[in-house]
Design a protein around this motif. Sequence first.
Motif, mmCIF file in Angstrom:
data_model
loop_
_atom_site.group_PDB
_atom_site.id
_atom_site.type_symbol
_atom_site.label_atom_id
_atom_site.label_comp_id
_atom_site.label_asym_id
_atom_site.label_seq_id
_atom_site.Cartn_x
_atom_site.Cartn_y
_atom_site.Cartn_z
ATOM 1 N N CYS A 67 25.141 3.574 -10.338
ATOM 2 C CA CYS A 67 23.859 2.866 -10.384
ATOM 3 C C CYS A 67 23.050 3.012 -9.105
ATOM 4 O O CYS A 67 21.882 2.666 -9.078
ATOM 5 C CB CYS A 67 24.019 1.405 -10.739
ATOM 6 S SG CYS A 67 25.630 0.737 -10.561
ATOM 7 N N HIS A 80 23.930 2.436 -18.976
ATOM 8 C CA HIS A 80 25.378 2.574 -19.141
ATOM 9 C C HIS A 80 26.078 1.216 -19.125
ATOM 10 O O HIS A 80 25.437 0.177 -19.009
ATOM 11 C CB HIS A 80 25.945 3.484 -18.041
ATOM 12 C CG HIS A 80 25.505 3.096 -16.669
ATOM 13 N ND1 HIS A 80 24.965 3.976 -15.765
ATOM 14 C CD2 HIS A 80 25.498 1.896 -16.038
ATOM 15 C CE1 HIS A 80 24.652 3.341 -14.650
ATOM 16 N NE2 HIS A 80 24.969 2.080 -14.783
ATOM 17 N N HIS A 82 29.572 -1.067 -17.449
ATOM 18 C CA HIS A 82 30.500 -1.154 -16.310
ATOM 19 C C HIS A 82 31.650 -2.093 -16.638
ATOM 20 O O HIS A 82 31.532 -2.948 -17.521
ATOM 21 C CB HIS A 82 29.796 -1.759 -15.092
ATOM 22 C CG HIS A 82 28.791 -0.886 -14.446
ATOM 23 N ND1 HIS A 82 29.110 0.243 -13.738
ATOM 24 C CD2 HIS A 82 27.441 -0.986 -14.375
ATOM 25 C CE1 HIS A 82 28.008 0.797 -13.254
ATOM 26 N NE2 HIS A 82 26.974 0.080 -13.632
ATOM 27 N N HIS A 90 23.740 -2.008 -18.947
ATOM 28 C CA HIS A 90 23.019 -2.024 -17.672
ATOM 29 C C HIS A 90 21.910 -0.968 -17.730
ATOM 30 O O HIS A 90 22.199 0.217 -17.908
ATOM 31 C CB HIS A 90 23.942 -1.698 -16.498
ATOM 32 C CG HIS A 90 25.090 -2.654 -16.354
ATOM 33 N ND1 HIS A 90 25.146 -3.594 -15.356
ATOM 34 C CD2 HIS A 90 26.214 -2.797 -17.101
ATOM 35 C CE1 HIS A 90 26.274 -4.294 -15.485
ATOM 36 N NE2 HIS A 90 26.945 -3.822 -16.531
ATOM 37 N N HIS A 92 18.967 1.057 -15.886
ATOM 38 C CA HIS A 92 18.529 1.408 -14.531
ATOM 39 C C HIS A 92 17.265 2.261 -14.521
ATOM 40 O O HIS A 92 16.919 2.834 -13.497
ATOM 41 C CB HIS A 92 19.635 2.171 -13.793
ATOM 42 C CG HIS A 92 20.840 1.348 -13.487
ATOM 43 N ND1 HIS A 92 20.861 0.396 -12.504
ATOM 44 C CD2 HIS A 92 22.074 1.327 -14.056
ATOM 45 C CE1 HIS A 92 22.063 -0.175 -12.460
ATOM 46 N NE2 HIS A 92 22.806 0.374 -13.394
ATOM 47 N N CYS A 198 26.811 -3.539 -10.499
ATOM 48 C CA CYS A 198 25.700 -2.996 -9.729
ATOM 49 C C CYS A 198 24.771 -4.038 -9.130
ATOM 50 O O CYS A 198 23.575 -3.815 -9.006
ATOM 51 C CB CYS A 198 24.946 -1.977 -10.554
ATOM 52 S SG CYS A 198 24.980 -2.262 -12.308
HETATM 53 ZN ZN LIG Z 1 24.919 0.521 -13.286
#
Ligand SMILES: [Zn+2]
Length: 216
Positions: A67, A80, A82, A90, A92, A198
Amino acid sequence: MNINKKTHQKFIFLGVAFLLGTLSIIAFRFITYRSTDVHYHANFALYINGRRDELKSFTFYEEVSACTVHDSNNPKIRVHMHDQNNGLVHVHAEGATWGYFFANLGYTLGDKLIGTDSVFDKVENKGYTIYADGKDGKQLSFILNGKKISNIANVVIRSEDRLLIDYGKTSQEKLDQLFATVPTDAHKANTERDPASCGGGHQATFLERLKKSIYH
Ligand SMILES: [Zn+2]
Ligand SMILES: [Zn+2]
């Protein structure tokens, strides 16, 4: 006052003016600082024939380093999962779609089919399988934030969205029940610092802001 001294004073004046100018630019950036790093979360659950895809394999999850590395050549960085959390997405990058997310999982997501990597049927021990809408009287359904929609692949993931994807002979009542099982931890991940992944939606610290104001 001789010429040398005058020139000297002029240089000092210019130097001070330059310094003040630079400082005021940094101060302006510092005051008007807004984080440009996109990072927010959404929730989802996928059911095939009444069973939830648990996405158990570690290959579905990214390392935390994914990230922070700003490598636009790696599409996996944009959206993605985690920490083996199989219901939390998530995001980004602005504009990441659900289709994009599933492609990153190695899945296929269309309006009328879903292709998954998980082994649902242990008897047949199938690997990658395409589940098509209408086959054997089974339907592919998408429920986004409680509303049934006919396609999802091109829909941009929004913060705190909750998505259910279901494939099977599923009654409306059962669909409602399944939708209720879609996790709701995106809000928590957005608002709290997430130690393991992240960083959640944390505010930049004083030093982080200063650094970004100087190096822009
Ligand atoms: Zn991430
Ligand atoms: Zn995150």
